[in-house]
Motif scaffolding. Structure first.
Motif, PDB file in Angstrom:
ATOM      1  N   GLY A  58       0.957  -1.173  -0.100  1.00  0.00           N
ATOM      2  CA  GLY A  58       0.079  -0.019   0.159  1.00  0.00           C
ATOM      3  C   GLY A  58       0.851   1.453  -0.053  1.00  0.00           C
ATOM      4  N   GLU A  59       2.377   1.123  -0.271  1.00  0.00           N
ATOM      5  CA  GLU A  59       3.166   1.900  -0.510  1.00  0.00           C
ATOM      6  C   GLU A  59       2.485   3.520  -1.965  1.00  0.00           C
ATOM      7  OE1 GLU A  59       7.201   0.488  -0.413  1.00  0.00           O
ATOM      8  OE2 GLU A  59       6.339   0.384   1.662  1.00  0.00           O
ATOM      9  N   VAL A  60       1.669   2.702  -2.136  1.00  0.00           N
ATOM     10  CA  VAL A  60       1.439   3.408  -4.108  1.00  0.00           C
ATOM     11  C   VAL A  60       0.253   3.563  -4.167  1.00  0.00           C
ATOM     12  CG1 VAL A  60       2.021   3.818  -6.667  1.00  0.00           C
ATOM     13  CG2 VAL A  60       3.665   2.658  -5.325  1.00  0.00           C
ATOM     14  N   ASP A  61      -0.528   4.545  -4.642  1.00  0.00           N
ATOM     15  CA  ASP A  61      -2.030   4.764  -4.293  1.00  0.00           C
ATOM     16  C   ASP A  61      -2.260   4.761  -5.933  1.00  0.00           C
ATOM     17  OD1 ASP A  61      -4.184   5.376  -4.009  1.00  0.00           O
ATOM     18  OD2 ASP A  61      -3.795   6.968  -4.245  1.00  0.00           O
ATOM     19  N   ILE A  62      -3.028   3.874  -6.586  1.00  0.00           N
ATOM     20  CA  ILE A  62      -3.525   3.767  -7.897  1.00  0.00           C
ATOM     21  C   ILE A  62      -4.585   3.655  -8.238  1.00  0.00           C
ATOM     22  CG2 ILE A  62      -3.667   2.465  -9.931  1.00  0.00           C
ATOM     23  CD1 ILE A  62      -1.110   1.055  -9.456  1.00  0.00           C
ATOM     24  N   PRO A  63      -5.405   5.034  -8.209  1.00  0.00           N
ATOM     25  CA  PRO A  63      -6.577   5.209  -8.498  1.00  0.00           C
ATOM     26  C   PRO A  63      -7.849   4.584  -9.140  1.00  0.00           C
ATOM     27  CG  PRO A  63      -5.838   7.343  -9.335  1.00  0.00           C
ATOM     28  CD  PRO A  63      -4.464   6.055  -8.784  1.00  0.00           C
ATOM     29  N   ARG A  64      -8.790   3.352  -8.092  1.00  0.00           N
ATOM     30  CA  ARG A  64      -9.365   2.182  -8.829  1.00  0.00           C
ATOM     31  C   ARG A  64     -10.229   3.532  -9.045  1.00  0.00           C
ATOM     32  NH1 ARG A  64      -5.425   0.598  -5.568  1.00  0.00           N
ATOM     33  NH2 ARG A  64      -5.277  -1.114  -4.025  1.00  0.00           N
ATOM     34  N   THR A  65     -10.229   3.685 -10.583  1.00  0.00           N
ATOM     35  CA  THR A  65     -11.363   3.668 -11.496  1.00  0.00           C
ATOM     36  C   THR A  65     -11.421   2.946 -12.299  1.00  0.00           C
ATOM     37  OG1 THR A  65      -9.175   4.380 -13.336  1.00  0.00           O
ATOM     38  CG2 THR A  65     -10.908   6.058 -11.498  1.00  0.00           C
ATOM     39  N   TYR A  66     -10.621   1.980 -13.001  1.00  0.00           N
ATOM     40  CA  TYR A  66     -11.867   1.151 -13.333  1.00  0.00           C
ATOM     41  C   TYR A  66     -11.672   0.766 -14.940  1.00  0.00           C
ATOM     42  CZ  TYR A  66     -11.746  -0.950  -8.358  1.00  0.00           C
ATOM     43  OH  TYR A  66     -11.979  -0.941  -7.142  1.00  0.00           O
ATOM     44  N   ASP A  67     -11.064   1.476 -15.159  1.00  0.00           N
ATOM     45  CA  ASP A  67     -10.784   2.026 -16.618  1.00  0.00           C
ATOM     46  C   ASP A  67      -9.299   2.148 -17.524  1.00  0.00           C
ATOM     47  OD1 ASP A  67      -9.033   4.290 -15.237  1.00  0.00           O
ATOM     48  OD2 ASP A  67     -11.093   5.490 -16.108  1.00  0.00           O
ATOM     49  N   THR A 111     -11.095  -3.065 -24.494  1.00  0.00           N
ATOM     50  CA  THR A 111     -10.953  -2.328 -22.866  1.00  0.00           C
ATOM     51  C   THR A 111     -11.862  -1.567 -22.660  1.00  0.00           C
ATOM     52  OG1 THR A 111      -8.284  -1.758 -24.063  1.00  0.00           O
ATOM     53  CG2 THR A 111      -9.155  -0.269 -21.287  1.00  0.00           C
ATOM     54  N   GLY A 112     -12.870  -1.043 -22.951  1.00  0.00           N
ATOM     55  CA  GLY A 112     -13.991  -0.159 -23.074  1.00  0.00           C
ATOM     56  C   GLY A 112     -15.302  -1.544 -22.537  1.00  0.00           C
ATOM     57  N   LYS A 113     -14.498  -2.538 -23.305  1.00  0.00           N
ATOM     58  CA  LYS A 113     -15.276  -4.061 -23.374  1.00  0.00           C
ATOM     59  C   LYS A 113     -15.381  -4.906 -21.398  1.00  0.00           C
ATOM     60  CE  LYS A 113     -16.209  -6.125 -27.592  1.00  0.00           C
ATOM     61  NZ  LYS A 113     -16.847  -7.275 -28.499  1.00  0.00           N
ATOM     62  N   VAL A 114     -13.783  -4.478 -21.333  1.00  0.00           N
ATOM     63  CA  VAL A 114     -13.558  -4.995 -19.947  1.00  0.00           C
ATOM     64  C   VAL A 114     -14.395  -3.945 -19.159  1.00  0.00           C
ATOM     65  CG1 VAL A 114     -11.532  -5.171 -18.522  1.00  0.00           C
ATOM     66  CG2 VAL A 114     -11.358  -5.705 -21.562  1.00  0.00           C
ATOM     67  N   VAL A 115     -13.707  -3.022 -19.060  1.00  0.00           N
ATOM     68  CA  VAL A 115     -14.112  -1.754 -18.114  1.00  0.00           C
ATOM     69  C   VAL A 115     -16.271  -2.015 -18.175  1.00  0.00           C
ATOM     70  CG1 VAL A 115     -14.463   0.728 -17.734  1.00  0.00           C
ATOM     71  CG2 VAL A 115     -12.846  -0.280 -18.918  1.00  0.00           C
ATOM     72  N   ALA A 116     -16.822  -2.457 -19.203  1.00  0.00           N
ATOM     73  CA  ALA A 116     -17.970  -2.596 -18.439  1.00  0.00           C
ATOM     74  C   ALA A 116     -18.291  -3.837 -17.509  1.00  0.00           C
ATOM     75  CB  ALA A 116     -18.487  -2.741 -20.182  1.00  0.00           C
ATOM     76  N   VAL A 118     -16.695  -5.571 -15.814  1.00  0.00           N
ATOM     77  CA  VAL A 118     -16.382  -4.004 -14.467  1.00  0.00           C
ATOM     78  C   VAL A 118     -17.830  -3.888 -13.575  1.00  0.00           C
ATOM     79  CG1 VAL A 118     -15.252  -3.719 -12.676  1.00  0.00           C
ATOM     80  CG2 VAL A 118     -14.064  -4.565 -14.666  1.00  0.00           C
ATOM     81  N   ASN A 119     -17.879  -2.550 -14.355  1.00  0.00           N
ATOM     82  CA  ASN A 119     -18.744  -1.942 -14.504  1.00  0.00           C
ATOM     83  C   ASN A 119     -20.267  -1.848 -14.086  1.00  0.00           C
ATOM     84  OD1 ASN A 119     -16.739   0.112 -13.160  1.00  0.00           O
ATOM     85  ND2 ASN A 119     -16.942   1.065 -15.277  1.00  0.00           N
ATOM     86  N   ASP A 120     -20.679  -2.835 -14.755  1.00  0.00           N
ATOM     87  CA  ASP A 120     -21.672  -3.146 -14.769  1.00  0.00           C
ATOM     88  C   ASP A 120     -22.607  -4.744 -13.817  1.00  0.00           C
ATOM     89  OD1 ASP A 120     -22.121  -1.816 -17.259  1.00  0.00           O
ATOM     90  OD2 ASP A 120     -21.939  -2.957 -18.731  1.00  0.00           O
ATOM     91  N   ARG A 121     -21.810  -4.874 -12.939  1.00  0.00           N
ATOM     92  CA  ARG A 121     -21.795  -5.384 -11.630  1.00  0.00           C
ATOM     93  C   ARG A 121     -21.944  -4.914 -10.108  1.00  0.00           C
ATOM     94  NH1 ARG A 121     -18.877  -8.583 -15.809  1.00  0.00           N
ATOM     95  NH2 ARG A 121     -20.157 -10.965 -16.499  1.00  0.00           N
TER      96      ARG A 121
END
Length: 269
Positions: A58-67, A111-116, A118-121
């Motif tokens: 947890g020493e590096v913060d990567i925003p969890r935007t899932y995109d 990549t948009g398909k992958v993002v969808a 993740v976000n559609d659930r």
């Protein structure tokens, strides 16, 4: 007979491919100055393990935007010490064992398909079975996309782990053998990509069932090892078994649009 336009297109394709290499058919260009393609994977793995540890602690913060930006940030952090193009989508087409991944010009769309997916659930309310099927679906499409020139396995697994954070489950990739993982990944590939571009996530259900663990639970398959770890934790403050790394790397491709091979440590297929 090829036309002048086709010949020009082929030359441009070769130029894009060779731009990643020190010389045609040689080693991937890297910040380490390594020109031997057999030495690079070990060096890459070592440096990537260090960066992976930073993420795990947890020493590096990567925003969890899932995109796309999320995936690129993961890749950039893991491989920043090795490649100038860390975090950038590939500009060439790649394949493995005769299976072509998504063409470079379609990476943003896929990549948009992958993002969808993740976000559609609603990951927070999933049963274990629902989670296994959903995460397998995300991985099947992410793996087929294969957006980076190198390091897709490592970046992809971190991304999946971040997705799992939204659920009651976590992923322990050490619970499945590399050969089983590779076989399942290959089986999920479209049977005929000319007729269908969609992978079959059902082929991955068994391996994701193995790696899915309820959050907070601990696998102790070896009682003696578990006892040793417990004693170590009591004796030395700050030691956490969850910091053990599960990392993978791909071995650099040597030429043309041939196979993008993997390093020994990788489960990715």
């Amino acid at each position: 007979m090829t036309t002048a336009a086709e010949e020009q297109e082929e030359r441009e394709r070769a130029e894009r491919w060779n731009a990643y290499l020190w010389e045609p058919g040689g080693c991937l260009r890297n910040k380490l100055g390594i020109t031997n393609p057999f030495e690079l994977p070990a060096a890459e793995y070592r440096l990537r393990a260090m960066r992976q540890g930073e993420l795990d602690r947890g020493e590096v913060d990567i925003p969890r935007t899932y995109d796309k930006a999320h995936l690129q940030a993961i890749h950039r952090h893991l491989l920043q010490d090795v490649y100038d193009w860390a975090g950038e989508f590939r500009t060439v087409d790649v394949s493995k064992q005769g299976n072509a991944f998504v063409p470079a010009e379609l990476l943003d769309k896929w990549t948009g398909k992958v993002v969808a997916k993740v976000n559609d659930r609603d990951w927070s309310t999933m049963s274990r079975e629902e989670f296994v099927q959903s995460i397998a679906d995300v991985y099947a499409h992410q793996n087929l996309t294969h957006p980076f020139r190198e390091g897709n396995g490592a970046a992809g697994k971190v991304f999946l782990s971040h997705v799992a954070e939204m659920s009651p489950y976590r992923l322990d990739f050490d619970r499945v053998e590399k050969s089983e993982w590779n076989a399942a990944s290959e089986a999920a590939y479209p049977e005929d990509i000319t007729k269908s571009t969609d992978p079959d996530p059902r082929k991955l259900y068994a391996v994701f069932d193995k790696v899915t663990v309820e959050r907070g639970s601990v696998l102790r398959a070896d009682p003696e090892l578990a006892m040793a770890l417990e004693l170590q934790s009591e004796t030395y403050a700050g030691i956490d078994a969850s910091e053990q790394l599960d990392l993978d790397a791909e071995r650099p491709a040597g030429h043309g649009v041939e196979l993008e091979a993997e390093a020994e440590a990788e489960h990715q297929a």
